[in-house]
Design an enzyme around this catalytic site. Structure first.
Site, PDB file in Angstrom:
ATOM      1  N   LYS A  75       0.851  -1.189   0.000  1.00 39.16           N
ATOM      2  CA  LYS A  75       0.000   0.000   0.000  1.00 39.16           C
ATOM      3  C   LYS A  75       0.887   1.240   0.000  1.00 39.16           C
ATOM      4  O   LYS A  75       1.903   1.288   0.718  1.00 39.16           O
ATOM      5  CB  LYS A  75      -0.890  -0.009   1.240  1.00 39.16           C
ATOM      6  CG  LYS A  75      -1.905  -1.154   1.274  1.00 39.16           C
ATOM      7  CD  LYS A  75      -2.956  -1.001   0.193  1.00 39.16           C
ATOM      8  CE  LYS A  75      -4.086  -2.019   0.375  1.00 39.16           C
ATOM      9  NZ  LYS A  75      -5.109  -1.899  -0.683  1.00 39.16           N
ATOM     10  N   LYS A 130     -13.430  -7.418  -7.483  1.00 39.32           N
ATOM     11  CA  LYS A 130     -13.982  -7.892  -6.212  1.00 39.32           C
ATOM     12  C   LYS A 130     -15.486  -8.043  -6.423  1.00 39.32           C
ATOM     13  O   LYS A 130     -16.156  -7.055  -6.744  1.00 39.32           O
ATOM     14  CB  LYS A 130     -13.709  -6.869  -5.105  1.00 39.32           C
ATOM     15  CG  LYS A 130     -12.223  -6.648  -4.854  1.00 39.32           C
ATOM     16  CD  LYS A 130     -11.973  -5.500  -3.897  1.00 39.32           C
ATOM     17  CE  LYS A 130     -10.463  -5.318  -3.688  1.00 39.32           C
ATOM     18  NZ  LYS A 130     -10.156  -4.093  -2.915  1.00 39.32           N
TER      19      LYS A 130
HETATM   20 MG    MG Z   1      -6.963  -2.058  -4.213  1.00 39.16          MG
END
Ligand code: MG
Length: 380
Positions: free
Chosen positions: A174, A274
């Site tokens: 991240k 997702k």
């Molecule tokens: Mg992502």
């Protein structure tokens, strides 16, 4: 198509929703927010003949990743969505998407929890594994891990090296403004040039930041995920023209139509899909087909799910178009405990197995653990 000759008609007689709380092993920080305890909305869908399935809504605690939260999902499910499904007979689970989406804007994660549960229920009724019902063929899925933004540079190196030594096929880091190229460069230096390394900004940069991100292009990342805010497909297209690293989209793609726009505009060369984000399996299958036809790299993402949500993701990721290691790794990497058995594990070759303990989701849910962790429960 879903057949199950002689299978009873697909019908949800009863829906019970509940929230469980599971602490994280350590806070998980992304550019848009930090989580230290997961509030997980679980559903149980019951068929009149007694068949039951669990499903998991992937909405988070705060509206940082998307507009939805556990609380908005609870309201939407109770007030608008569950009443549409209860008592309706469906010819095919694919009909649930239309049924739940007609005249409803947004609330895709809430809709997906019902829609995906309907697919799992059909799989149980037909006596088939969920992945097979969706068209999946693989028994194992290449897996990668995601590392939190709050890790120090030294922790980042240690965690990445450990993950790669365990066999994981990808390490996704991240990033956020100020904690980006320097960290990635140091990590690349330690891991060597061949290590599969990706970065995910969770939409924390703006178009004017292209100059800040461009130096990352020299680092051989497998993907630069969601650099700009979700609505900025044109900005992503401009960035993709400027850098050789594949841009990947996540938050931007909330539907089949958005996936088509991404491809028309050439906003990205990869997609993190997702199923909860796009409203369930029916739109996920459509996006999967689109990616295959367009040659867009595809993997299945994750939302810090329990083993229940992970089983849904693995079923989807068993389809042939998921050609990049998916973000499906054991929940106990981040949760202090899980509620399913067998426990999720990764093999030495960096793959996770698609659960295969019986039809449907192929996992056993520990009802006693779930009851212990439950903070509220209601029939919808
Ligand atoms: Mg992502």
């Amino acid at each position: 198509m879903t057949g199950g000759r002689g299978a009873p008609p697909l019908r949800v007689e009863r829906i019970v929703a509940r929230e469980i709380r599971v602490p994280l092993r350590r806070p998980f920080e992304i550019a848009s927010g930090t989580t230290d305890e997961r509030r997980v909305l679980l559903l149980e869908l019951a068929h009149p003949d007694g068949a039951r399935v669990w499903s998991e809504c992937v909405a988070g605690e705060a509206p940082d990743y998307s507009e939805e939260t556990v609380d908005t999902a609870r309201l939407a499910l109770r007030r608008w969505l569950a009443p549409r499904l209860v008592g309706r007979e469906l010819d095919h689970p694919g009909e649930a998407h239309q049924l739940l989406g007609a005249g409803v804007r947004g609330h895709r994660m809430a809709r997906a929890a019902l829609e995906m549960g309907t697919w799992a229920l059909q799989a149980v009724l037909a006596g088939r594994p969920l992945g097979e019902l969706l068209g999946g063929r693989r028994a194992r899925i290449p897996s990668g891990v995601t590392l939190s933004l709050d890790a120090s540079p030294a922790e980042l190196v240690e965690d990445a090296e450990e993950a790669l030594s365990e066999g994981y096929r990808k390490v996704k880091v991240k990033i956020a403004p100020g904690r980006d190229v320097g960290r990635l460069r140091a990590l690349r230096g330690e891991l060597g040039t061949d290590a599969p390394l990706a970065a995910d900004a969770n939409g924390s940069y703006r178009r004017g930041d292209a100059g800040r991100l461009s130096p990352a292009d020299a680092l051989g990342l497998t993907a630069l995920e969601q650099p700009y805010e979700p609505g900025d497909l044109l900005g992503h297209a401009a960035l993709q023209r400027r850098i050789a690293t594949p841009v990947a989209l996540d938050e931007s793609v909330t539907s089949f139509a958005r996936a088509r726009d991404m491809m028309s505009l050439e906003s990205a060369r990869a997609l993190n899909l997702k199923p909860g984000r796009v409203g369930g399996f029916a739109p996920s299958l459509a996006v999967h087909g689109l990616c295959r036809r367009a040659g867009v790299a595809l993997w299945c993402g994750g939302m810090l799910e329990t083993g229940i949500g992970r089983a849904y993701n693995a079923a989807l990721a068993s389809l042939p178009g998921f050609d990049v290691p998916s973000d499906i790794y054991p929940p106990t990497r981040y949760l202090v405990e899980d509620v399913v058995s067998p426990a999720w594990t990764v093999a030495e070759d960096g793959t996770v197995g698609v659960p295969d303990r019986g039809p449907g989701l192929g996992i056993d849910v520990d009802r006693g653990r779930v009851e212990d962790l439950t903070v509220w429960k209601e029939e919808m």
